[in-house]
Design an enzyme around this catalytic site. Structure first.
Site, mmCIF file in Angstrom:
data_model
loop_
_atom_site.group_PDB
_atom_site.id
_atom_site.type_symbol
_atom_site.label_atom_id
_atom_site.label_comp_id
_atom_site.label_asym_id
_atom_site.label_seq_id
_atom_site.Cartn_x
_atom_site.Cartn_y
_atom_site.Cartn_z
ATOM 1 N N ASP A 12 0.828 -1.065 0.116
ATOM 2 C CA ASP A 12 -0.021 0.082 -0.007
ATOM 3 C C ASP A 12 0.985 1.293 0.163
ATOM 4 O OD1 ASP A 12 -2.414 1.831 0.459
ATOM 5 O OD2 ASP A 12 -1.643 1.646 2.680
ATOM 6 N N ASP A 14 0.175 5.130 0.939
ATOM 7 C CA ASP A 14 -0.168 6.131 2.015
ATOM 8 C C ASP A 14 -0.160 5.334 3.451
ATOM 9 O OD1 ASP A 14 -0.746 8.100 3.654
ATOM 10 O OD2 ASP A 14 -3.069 8.005 3.125
ATOM 11 N N GLY A 49 -6.683 4.767 3.538
ATOM 12 C CA GLY A 49 -6.933 3.924 2.643
ATOM 13 C C GLY A 49 -8.344 4.051 1.909
ATOM 14 N N ARG A 52 -11.587 8.637 -2.295
ATOM 15 C CA ARG A 52 -11.738 10.350 -2.231
ATOM 16 C C ARG A 52 -13.309 10.353 -2.057
ATOM 17 N NH1 ARG A 52 -9.644 13.413 -7.208
ATOM 18 N NH2 ARG A 52 -7.672 12.220 -7.066
ATOM 19 N N SER A 117 -5.266 5.737 -4.466
ATOM 20 C CA SER A 117 -4.973 7.299 -4.694
ATOM 21 C C SER A 117 -4.798 7.399 -6.297
ATOM 22 C CB SER A 117 -3.703 7.929 -4.148
ATOM 23 O OG SER A 117 -3.506 9.071 -4.669
ATOM 24 N N ARG A 118 -5.345 8.433 -6.880
ATOM 25 C CA ARG A 118 -5.350 8.616 -8.413
ATOM 26 C C ARG A 118 -4.079 9.616 -8.443
ATOM 27 N NH1 ARG A 118 -11.563 9.185 -8.616
ATOM 28 N NH2 ARG A 118 -12.078 7.320 -9.752
ATOM 29 N N ASN A 119 -3.455 9.725 -7.528
ATOM 30 C CA ASN A 119 -2.010 10.681 -7.475
ATOM 31 C C ASN A 119 -1.101 9.793 -7.323
ATOM 32 O OD1 ASN A 119 -3.286 13.443 -7.665
ATOM 33 N ND2 ASN A 119 -4.195 12.867 -6.012
ATOM 34 N N ASP A 171 -1.583 -0.854 6.018
ATOM 35 C CA ASP A 171 -1.747 -0.545 7.172
ATOM 36 C C ASP A 171 -3.259 -0.029 7.762
ATOM 37 O OD1 ASP A 171 -2.025 1.766 5.524
ATOM 38 O OD2 ASP A 171 -1.641 3.245 7.114
HETATM 39 P P1 B16 Z 1 -6.937 10.536 -3.959
HETATM 40 P P2 B16 Z 1 -3.718 4.575 -0.117
HETATM 41 C C1 B16 Z 1 -5.478 6.382 -0.095
HETATM 42 O O1 B16 Z 1 -4.182 5.953 -0.471
HETATM 43 C C2 B16 Z 1 -5.326 7.514 1.139
HETATM 44 O O2 B16 Z 1 -5.107 6.559 2.312
HETATM 45 C C3 B16 Z 1 -6.642 7.984 1.331
HETATM 46 O O3 B16 Z 1 -6.714 8.840 2.249
HETATM 47 C C4 B16 Z 1 -7.409 8.609 -0.134
HETATM 48 O O4 B16 Z 1 -8.404 9.359 0.115
HETATM 49 C C5 B16 Z 1 -7.263 7.778 -1.345
HETATM 50 O O5 B16 Z 1 -5.766 7.275 -1.284
HETATM 51 C C6 B16 Z 1 -7.583 8.398 -2.596
HETATM 52 O O6 B16 Z 1 -6.596 9.299 -2.828
HETATM 53 O O7 B16 Z 1 -7.814 11.494 -3.565
HETATM 54 O O8 B16 Z 1 -5.372 10.917 -4.025
HETATM 55 O O9 B16 Z 1 -7.136 9.986 -5.219
HETATM 56 O O10 B16 Z 1 -3.622 4.281 1.334
HETATM 57 O O11 B16 Z 1 -4.660 3.614 -0.690
HETATM 58 O O12 B16 Z 1 -2.198 4.402 -0.744
#
Ligand code: B16
Length: 220
Positions: A12, A14, A49, A52, A117-119, A171
């Site tokens: 994972d 984040d 995790g 959005r 995350s899409r980033n 996590d």
């Molecule tokens: P984004 P992971 C997750 O990352 C984050 O833990 C979560 O807080 C966030 O809302 C989600 O990605 C979407 O992220 O807004 O950047 O697309 O833990 O799956 O790596």
């Protein structure tokens, strides 16, 4: 019993490789303040995790908005988040991550990242680990996010390995659930109250070597 051999580790992002949770918090907090919504660090823990869209639903605490408004709110939060991730550098890898990735590669194991995350691609690039990653599954890869196993199975297919050959490191409770649903072995990072269903529970990856995360029973 068919003996398995581990061929890949799926991380994972984040909370495991880097602490972007703090940046997500700051971005959601700015939006919440602008919208007059209460949002604390403790609340942010619940978004670990979480996608959005689901995060926004949590933030809105029952306030109903149209899908167009929801999109606008998410896009504003994402703009704040993207401004912050521009400052990420390899120094933002969590302790123990860089040596562990190096040792996994030396042991000829494939490395993948599965993130909601899409980033994720930009974060990985800025952390300086893109060339160590054999496959990435992110918020664009599948419809159903964790606890569904879809993202992990998508990543395993990209790697050309079977679920039994994968070890997941996550996590979040939903991430542990997803790994078990995918038929993968899983290492949980954090308190047992959160990740206690994992095969192995560790506080974090500081000082951890491949053998520490791969030494699991061969049959479940
Ligand atoms: P984004 P992971 C997750 O990352 C984050 O833990 C979560 O807080 C966030 O809302 C989600 O990605 C979407 O992220 O807004 O950047 O697309 O833990 O799956 O790596």
């Amino acid at each position: 019993m068919i003996p398995w051999a581990t061929r890949a580790v799926i991380f994972d992002l984040d909370g495991v490789l880097t602490d972007t949770a703090e940046l997500h918090f700051q971005a959601w907090k700015r939006l919440a303040d602008e919208e007059g919504l209460a949002f604390t660090r403790e609340d942010n823990e619940r978004l670990r995790g979480v996608s959005r869209h689901q995060s926004l639903e949590f933030l809105l605490q029952g306030r109903t908005v149209s899908e167009v408004e929801a999109e606008a709110l998410m896009s504003r939060k994402n703009k704040y988040y993207q401004q912050m991730i521009r400052r990420l550098t390899p120094a933002d890898l969590l302790p123990g991550v860089a040596p562990l990735l190096t040792e996994l590669r030396q042991a000829n194991l494939k490395i993948a990242i599965a993130s909601a995350s899409r980033n994720a691609d930009e974060v990985i690039e800025r952390l300086g680990i893109a060339d160590q990653v054999d496959a990435l599954g992110d918020g664009n890869s599948v419809e159903r996010q964790r606890p569904a196993p879809d993202l992990l199975l998508h990543v395993a297919r990209q790697l050309g390995v079977s679920p039994e050959q994968c070890v997941v490191v996550d996590d979040a409770a939903a991430g542990i659930e997803a790994a078990l649903a995918a038929g993968m072995r899983v290492v949980g990072l954090g308190p047992a109250s959160r990740v206690g269903n994992a095969d192995i529970v560790l506080a974090n990856l500081d000082g951890i070597h491949p053998e520490d995360i791969l030494a699991m029973k061969s049959e479940k």
